[in-house]
Write a protein that holds these residues in place. Structure first.
Motif, PDB file in Angstrom:
ATOM      1  N   VAL B  80      34.717-112.255  86.376  1.00 35.27           N
ATOM      2  CA  VAL B  80      33.342-112.483  85.961  1.00 35.27           C
ATOM      3  C   VAL B  80      32.843-111.323  85.113  1.00 35.27           C
ATOM      4  CG1 VAL B  80      31.014-112.982  86.747  1.00 35.27           C
ATOM      5  CG2 VAL B  80      32.965-113.646  88.148  1.00 35.27           C
ATOM      6  N   PHE B  82      29.357-109.982  84.004  1.00 33.75           N
ATOM      7  CA  PHE B  82      27.957-110.236  84.337  1.00 33.75           C
ATOM      8  C   PHE B  82      27.038-109.979  83.152  1.00 33.75           C
ATOM      9  CE2 PHE B  82      29.736-109.278  88.538  1.00 33.75           C
ATOM     10  CZ  PHE B  82      29.262-110.359  89.244  1.00 33.75           C
ATOM     11  N   ASN B  84      24.160-108.397  83.230  1.00 34.88           N
ATOM     12  CA  ASN B  84      23.608-107.037  83.181  1.00 34.88           C
ATOM     13  C   ASN B  84      24.667-105.986  83.501  1.00 34.88           C
ATOM     14  OD1 ASN B  84      23.782-108.046  85.683  1.00 34.88           O
ATOM     15  ND2 ASN B  84      21.636-107.826  86.196  1.00 34.88           N
ATOM     16  N   SER B  86      26.444-104.738  85.489  1.00 31.69           N
ATOM     17  CA  SER B  86      26.754-104.474  86.898  1.00 31.69           C
ATOM     18  C   SER B  86      27.864-103.460  87.082  1.00 31.69           C
ATOM     19  CB  SER B  86      27.134-105.773  87.617  1.00 31.69           C
ATOM     20  OG  SER B  86      26.067-106.665  87.570  1.00 31.69           O
ATOM     21  N   LEU B  87      27.757-102.352  86.356  1.00 31.59           N
ATOM     22  CA  LEU B  87      28.711-101.269  86.602  1.00 31.59           C
ATOM     23  C   LEU B  87      28.143-100.401  87.707  1.00 31.59           C
ATOM     24  CD1 LEU B  87      29.425-100.321  82.911  1.00 31.59           C
ATOM     25  CD2 LEU B  87      30.837-101.705  84.416  1.00 31.59           C
ATOM     26  N   LEU B  88      29.027 -99.776  88.467  1.00 28.10           N
ATOM     27  CA  LEU B  88      28.550 -98.886  89.524  1.00 28.10           C
ATOM     28  C   LEU B  88      28.222 -97.533  88.889  1.00 28.10           C
ATOM     29  CD1 LEU B  88      31.070 -99.895  92.296  1.00 28.10           C
ATOM     30  CD2 LEU B  88      28.817-100.819  91.808  1.00 28.10           C
ATOM     31  N   PRO B  89      26.957 -97.133  88.907  1.00 22.82           N
ATOM     32  CA  PRO B  89      26.526 -95.979  88.110  1.00 22.82           C
ATOM     33  C   PRO B  89      27.103 -94.647  88.572  1.00 22.82           C
ATOM     34  CG  PRO B  89      24.726 -96.791  89.457  1.00 22.82           C
ATOM     35  CD  PRO B  89      25.834 -97.775  89.600  1.00 22.82           C
TER      36      PRO B  89
END
Lengths: 367, 279
Positions: B80, B82, B84, B86-89
């Motif tokens: 998937v 996404f 937005n 959706s990376l882990l900051p």
């Protein structure tokens, strides 16, 4: 170059960066209109407020001193007659320490108290050192024979009390950390648990440090009945920990329960296991909130420590303040105010340390 | 047997009186290796549809079949991307991709996994930024990380939920080409959700409009008979492109107007006239 970097980071750390930067600009001649505004805001106004503070303090203390003196003289007049009253008036006017009324000390007196306290510290340290040297040979023998070494049991100095207080607050803080963070995580993860213990958190959170101390005392007393060691320190740090842990508990639970839905979706799409989901997604994303909670906890811990030390008769700044108050010597009030400033400064430093750590773990920072 | 099949899907949110039917009677089949685009207005239920396919949501009624098996939960077979990112900051670019790769291939050695990460980060041209955190990257770069993360798991199907929606036109064009290049390399099945008709025509084999929700349902499909690789500039002069584009836009305009006329209300306005200030 390297030194100026560390100086810069130090001033930034204690929140003086703007102040010093502006002063530097004044001396290096880099001035324009914007700088003048900055000088006014960041140099002149803070200095003016410091001066104003001391002026109000000085004048207020003088006024209070006057009222107290008049009261004493009137009392002498009524009870002992005009001759004694006149003698007292002369004595007070001469500045003799033996007859000064007990009032709010002026800044000068507090500064004097600092010097007394420091001199006292050097005296005690020297005494301690001499004692250790004197007993070194005997102690060696005692240890060899399996006996307890003789330790210095003299009065602690003001500086010693400061360190005792810092140790106690850190013990309490660590206790709060080890209780509140794991429980907060568990509560945050389970809505059922959260709603079932919510009442407990809401009721215990606002309880006063004094009551916490009494509660801990009731429990610890039973456990230390047969032990000869001093339980004051244990009671003290446990009370501090229990009293200050709530901010961390609530913040951790909130941080864990309100993780961004996008991150949860990522964890689902990557098919992370439950443990990995907690440790790789939920915990990192709630770290900033957890550290905000810890910062509040540390400042609350420092604040309640003084009260609890006083109640627990555990050595430290709180006990120092209380003993000085009970002591009632002519410089006791000055020493109390001196301790007040030390307490304030240490609290400020602790908060700054936590703020720095908090900034380090925060991933949303924009610098 | 179709590769992905959606049979009579209904999806409702809420309960009792507050129930809203978001998707209604959705039927869709996608064959292996196909690139399908679903075009719709914002708020028409596109993300809900995508979450049903990738397994983040379950349909209220109907079934989603992937290779003949009903979809239960998410799967590494369906990657998937996404909307937005959706990376882990708190992780760097490399770590974000590594985390996904490690989950997808738990048995591989660490160095193998690192090699895969390096390969896919390089594929989206982000090797110089591999040790940066998402906040240090631009929107386009972040989305490329998201693309690399999804593809590095080597999914059989790529599901893209408005992946380029938040990007500027130039970055968008570059990323479209990049996605097409990667898709063309090993011909995976792809589903693109978008609100940009041109993007759909440029990238997909088939375009299916989603009639806006509530009770969103799929419209008639439009086949794109333009040979690959497609040239973006030449596309504008392609009669086929113009025809399809006009047909789709006309269709979307029609349903838009239809919806407007449905929700049009009569407002009783007071009977007032402007006062004349001219003497």
């Amino acid at each position: 170059m390297k030194q100026s970097i560390t100086l810069g980071s130090v001033t930034k750390f204690i929140g003086l960066a703007g102040f010093l930067e502006t002063i530097k600009n004044v001396f290096t001649g880099k001035l324009d209109k914007e700088d003048l505004k900055n000088i006014f805001r960041k140099v002149i106004m803070p200095l003016a407020s410091v001066l104003l503070f001391f002026a109000v303090w000085y004048l207020g203390a003088n006024k209070l001193h006057e009222i107290e003196a008049d009261h004493l003289i009137n009392k002498a007049l009524v009870e002992q007659g005009p001759a004694e009253a006149e003698k007292l008036r002369a004595c007070i006017a001469s500045g003799d320490k033996s007859c000064q009324p007990n009032a709010l000390p002026s800044p000068v007196q507090v500064w004097g108290a600092y010097q007394t306290l420091l001199a006292d510290h050097y005296l005690i340290s020297a005494d301690k050192k001499a004692f250790i040297e004197k007993t070194a040979a005997i102690n060696e023998k005692r240890i060899a024979n399996g006996e307890k070494p003789i330790t210095y049991t003299g009065r602690p100095s003001f500086v010693d009390q400061i360190f005792t207080s810092i140790i106690t607050v850190f013990a309490g803080f660590l206790l709060a950390l080890f209780i509140a963070v794991p429980i907060g995580i568990v509560i945050g993860l389970s809505p059922t648990l959260r709603s079932s213990v919510n009442w407990l958190i809401q009721i215990f959170k606002p309880v006063s440090p004094v009551v916490w101390f009494l509660l801990v005392f009731m429990i610890v007393k039973t456990f230390t009945k047969n032990s000869s060691s001093d339980s004051a320190f244990i009671i003290c740090f446990i009370s501090v920990g229990l009293c200050s842990m709530w901010a961390t508990l609530v913040n951790t639970a909130m941080g864990v329960s309100s993780v961004d839905k996008d991150y949860i979706n990522v964890a689902k799409v990557l098919k992370l296991g439950p443990m990995q989901k907690v440790f790789k997604v939920i915990l990192p994303s709630s770290l900033p909130l957890i550290f905000t909670g810890l910062r509040i906890t540390l400042s609350v811990a420092w604040m309640v420590l003084i009260a609890i030390e006083l109640l627990a008769q555990s050595p430290g700044l709180g006990l120092f303040v209380w003993e000085e108050f009970q002591n009632g010597a002519n410089d006791s009030n000055s020493k109390i105010i001196a301790a007040m400033f030390v307490i304030g400064l240490i609290g400020f430093m602790l908060d700054r340390i936590m703020l720095t750590i908090q900034k380090m773990v925060s991933f949303n920072k924009n610098d | 047997m179709a590769y992905l099949e959606l049979n009579n899907i209904y999806k409702t949110y809420g309960q009792g009186d507050n129930i809203t039917e978001v998707l209604s009677n959705i039927n869709l089949t996608i064959e292996e290796g196909e690139f399908v685009a679903i075009v719709g207005f914002t708020g028409s239920g596109k993300t809900t549809l995508v979450n049903l396919i990738n397994g983040l949501l379950e349909p209220t009624k109907g079934e989603v079949l992937f290779k003949g098996e009903p979809v239960i939960g998410t799967s590494h077979e369906r990657g998937v991307i996404f909307q937005n990112y959706s990376l882990l900051p708190w992780l760097t670019v490399g770590q974000n991709v590594y985390m996904a790769v490690k989950e997808a291939f738990p048995k591989k050695s660490k160095s193998d996994l690192q090699a895969i990460v390096a390969e896919y980060v390089d594929m989206v041209n982000l090797t110089p930024a591999i040790n940066k955190r998402p906040k240090e990257l631009s929107g386009g770069m972040r989305q490329r990380v998201s693309v690399a993360r999804a593809l590095a798991m080597k999914p059989e199907m790529i599901i893209m939920d408005e992946p380029l929606g938040a990007l500027d036109a130039l970055t968008r064009g570059n990323l479209q080409d990049e996605i097409l290049r990667i898709w063309g390399k090993d011909k995976r099945t792809a589903l693109l959700i978008t609100n940009d008709v041109d993007e759909g025509i440029y990238m997909a084999d088939r375009i299916i409009p989603l009639r806006p929700g509530p009770r969103a349902t799929l419209g008639p499909e439009f086949k794109i008979d333009i040979e690959r690789p497609r040239d973006k500039t030449a596309l504008n002069d392609n009669p086929n492109f113009k025809k399809t584009r006009n047909a789709i836009i006309e269709y979307l305009m029609d349903i838009g107007n239809e919806r407007k006329s449905q929700i049009q209300k009569e407002y009783a306005l007071p009977d007032v006239a402007p006062k004349s200030f001219v003497w």
